[in-house]
Design an enzyme around this catalytic site. Structure first.
Site, mmCIF file in Angstrom:
data_model
loop_
_atom_site.group_PDB
_atom_site.id
_atom_site.type_symbol
_atom_site.label_atom_id
_atom_site.label_comp_id
_atom_site.label_asym_id
_atom_site.label_seq_id
_atom_site.Cartn_x
_atom_site.Cartn_y
_atom_site.Cartn_z
ATOM 1 N N ARG A 15 0.887 -1.113 0.012
ATOM 2 C CA ARG A 15 0.001 -0.133 0.023
ATOM 3 C C ARG A 15 1.004 1.409 0.158
ATOM 4 O O ARG A 15 2.014 1.320 0.135
ATOM 5 C CB ARG A 15 -0.973 -0.040 1.232
ATOM 6 C CG ARG A 15 -1.977 -1.075 1.120
ATOM 7 C CD ARG A 15 -2.835 -0.995 2.571
ATOM 8 N NE ARG A 15 -2.042 -1.831 3.587
ATOM 9 C CZ ARG A 15 -2.471 -2.061 4.736
ATOM 10 N NH1 ARG A 15 -3.710 -1.670 5.189
ATOM 11 N NH2 ARG A 15 -1.763 -2.228 5.616
ATOM 12 N N LYS A 75 1.478 2.089 7.149
ATOM 13 C CA LYS A 75 1.870 1.107 8.398
ATOM 14 C C LYS A 75 2.712 1.910 9.458
ATOM 15 O O LYS A 75 3.073 3.117 9.115
ATOM 16 C CB LYS A 75 2.310 -0.010 7.958
ATOM 17 C CG LYS A 75 1.653 -1.072 7.442
ATOM 18 C CD LYS A 75 0.362 -1.528 8.430
ATOM 19 C CE LYS A 75 0.841 -2.398 9.621
ATOM 20 N NZ LYS A 75 -0.518 -2.608 10.307
ATOM 21 N N TYR A 94 -1.110 4.585 10.361
ATOM 22 C CA TYR A 94 -1.538 3.659 11.384
ATOM 23 C C TYR A 94 -0.410 3.642 12.544
ATOM 24 O O TYR A 94 0.775 3.340 11.912
ATOM 25 C CB TYR A 94 -1.979 2.213 11.000
ATOM 26 C CG TYR A 94 -3.236 2.125 10.035
ATOM 27 C CD1 TYR A 94 -4.585 2.292 10.962
ATOM 28 C CD2 TYR A 94 -3.365 1.904 8.829
ATOM 29 C CE1 TYR A 94 -5.746 2.306 10.075
ATOM 30 C CE2 TYR A 94 -4.448 1.996 8.155
ATOM 31 C CZ TYR A 94 -5.733 2.164 8.671
ATOM 32 O OH TYR A 94 -7.113 2.052 8.255
ATOM 33 N N HIS A 96 -0.934 1.574 16.023
ATOM 34 C CA HIS A 96 -0.992 0.552 16.856
ATOM 35 C C HIS A 96 -0.076 0.524 18.241
ATOM 36 O O HIS A 96 0.670 -0.571 18.234
ATOM 37 C CB HIS A 96 -1.096 -0.612 16.038
ATOM 38 C CG HIS A 96 -2.207 -0.714 14.905
ATOM 39 N ND1 HIS A 96 -3.470 -0.847 15.203
ATOM 40 C CD2 HIS A 96 -2.181 -0.614 13.674
ATOM 41 C CE1 HIS A 96 -4.213 -0.891 14.272
ATOM 42 N NE2 HIS A 96 -3.341 -0.721 13.049
ATOM 43 N N GLU A 118 -5.972 4.884 13.569
ATOM 44 C CA GLU A 118 -7.064 3.893 14.171
ATOM 45 C C GLU A 118 -7.881 4.434 15.587
ATOM 46 O O GLU A 118 -8.909 3.712 15.701
ATOM 47 C CB GLU A 118 -6.381 2.631 14.496
ATOM 48 C CG GLU A 118 -5.211 2.693 15.685
ATOM 49 C CD GLU A 118 -3.939 3.221 15.573
ATOM 50 O OE1 GLU A 118 -3.114 2.808 16.118
ATOM 51 O OE2 GLU A 118 -3.676 3.507 14.056
ATOM 52 N N ASP A 270 -2.947 -6.672 14.930
ATOM 53 C CA ASP A 270 -2.568 -5.605 14.865
ATOM 54 C C ASP A 270 -2.322 -4.676 16.319
ATOM 55 O O ASP A 270 -1.660 -3.910 16.539
ATOM 56 C CB ASP A 270 -3.236 -4.486 14.096
ATOM 57 C CG ASP A 270 -2.531 -4.281 12.856
ATOM 58 O OD1 ASP A 270 -1.687 -4.915 12.447
ATOM 59 O OD2 ASP A 270 -3.609 -4.003 11.651
#
Length: 372
Positions: A15, A75, A94, A96, A118, A270
């Site tokens: 991505r 990511k 993101y 996490h 998120e 995740d």
């Protein structure tokens, strides 16, 4: 503002943070966009596409990080990327952080302004920047689970939908949220017998209304999970607590009771996973076996369908990227409580309470950082 898009370097992550149409929007609003050469190729987007949209192509990630006021990724930054962050630089991706102490510490030390997709919220209580990837991961889960059930992959040799005269597989979905609902949709479509477990009576009613007699719904108790885990051919874990580590609903002892060759797909990996025996894997080596049970715990499942995922993600991340660029991060966060909820680490302070609790760190509300 100068916005930077580096290539993703996580294993088999294809991505990219911005697509050309998003670049064009940012350029239209007077901003500059620099993109690392080849950053979009995994999603079928060429450097020429980005140049046509108004971006400048840079040869290395070092150049992108050095020149950009805001880094837009997909990511979480890996260790080598975290070293390139600087004080006051915006990181929009993101993160996490709850199960990831090293990343949390590095982001604190960087002094960067770290906004996590998120934990951005919406008026209805949903997580709009997580939703499209939850949809993708949910839809992928029965697909990868069905593959893992094949004998050659280490599974029981069970066809998810069965055939006339032979029963379909038993699929148990833990969690009836976005991922769980989409996993259920695909599992039903593949012909499996599906049971969905949730602790929300409203969620169970919604699922029963949506799917009717195509599924069974079960209220979540430890006893119910123990029984269903034992029967399952495929167990799909989708449980989420926003910003926090996922609860371990399936214990190691429960895994030992599962059928040899059965499969666990832990979509919640995740955030640390909702199965005690889960540990993050990659698309290069997606599965491992514990107590004769195949575990699929890829931490970036949507990366497998990079083009679909990238476009779906940009649909929801672009408006907030524009706000951050147009107003600057402070004013954008002051003006929008939902974007403010995305602020996880800011100039050395942890501003997301579940992350602070997970790592025993001091929590400073975003409002205090912003002087509200």
């Amino acid at each position: 503002m100068r916005i930077g898009v580096p290539s993703e370097i996580k294993v088999h992550e294809y991505r990219v943070g911005l697509i050309p149409s998003s670049v064009q929007e940012l350029v239209h609003h007077g901003h500059e966009v620099v993109v690392q050469a080849g950053a979009g190729l995994g999603a079928g987007l060429t450097d020429d596409d980005y140049v046509a949209a108004g971006a400048t192509i840079l040869g290395t990630a070092e150049e992108v990080f050095a020149q950009a006021d805001m880094i837009v990724k997909v990511k979480e930054p890996l260790a080598e990327e975290r070293k390139r962050l600087r004080k006051g630089q915006i990181l929009y991706t993101y993160l996490h952080l709850a199960p990831d102490a090293p990343q949390t510490q590095d982001l604190i030390e960087s002094g960067a302004v770290c906004i996590a997709y998120e934990t951005v919220t919406a008026n209805n209580g949903s997580l709009p920047l997580l939703t499209p990837m939850s949809e993708v991961a949910g839809r992928l889960a029965p697909q990868v689970g069905a593959h893992a059930l094949e004998k050659a992959q280490g599974g029981r040799g069970v066809l998810l939908g069965g055939v006339p005269g032979v029963p379909a597989a038993e699929v148990v979905v833990l969690g009836g949220g976005v991922s769980g609902t989409h996993a259920t949709t695909i599992a039903i479509g593949m012909g499996a017998n599906v049971t969905v477990v949730d602790r929300s009576a409203d969620a169970l009613k919604r699922l029963a209304t949506q799917f009717g007699t195509s599924i069974s719904t079960v209220f979540s108790t430890r006893s119910a999970i123990e029984e269903l885990v034992r029967r399952a051919d495929l167990l799909i874990g989708t449980v989420l607590i926003p910003g926090a580590a996922a609860p371990k609903l399936v214990t190691r002892d429960m895994v030992k009771t599962m059928k040899p060759g059965s499969v666990i797909v832990d979509v919640a990996i995740d955030q640390g996973g909702c199965v005690e025996t889960s540990r993050a894997t990659t698309h290069a080596e997606p599965t491992y076996v514990v107590d004769d049970v195949v575990h699929y715990c890829v931490a970036n499942m949507p990366g497998a369908v990079a083009r679909t995922s990238t476009f779906a993600l940009n649909n929801v991340t672009l408006p907030f990227a524009l706000a951050l660029a147009n107003k600057g991060w402070k004013q954008a966060l002051i003006d929008d409580v939902h974007l403010r909820n995305g602020l996880n680490v800011c100039e050395g302070q942890v501003t997301c309470e579940p992350v602070a609790q997970a790592h025993g760190l001091a929590y400073v509300p975003a409002e205090k950082v912003l002087g509200l």
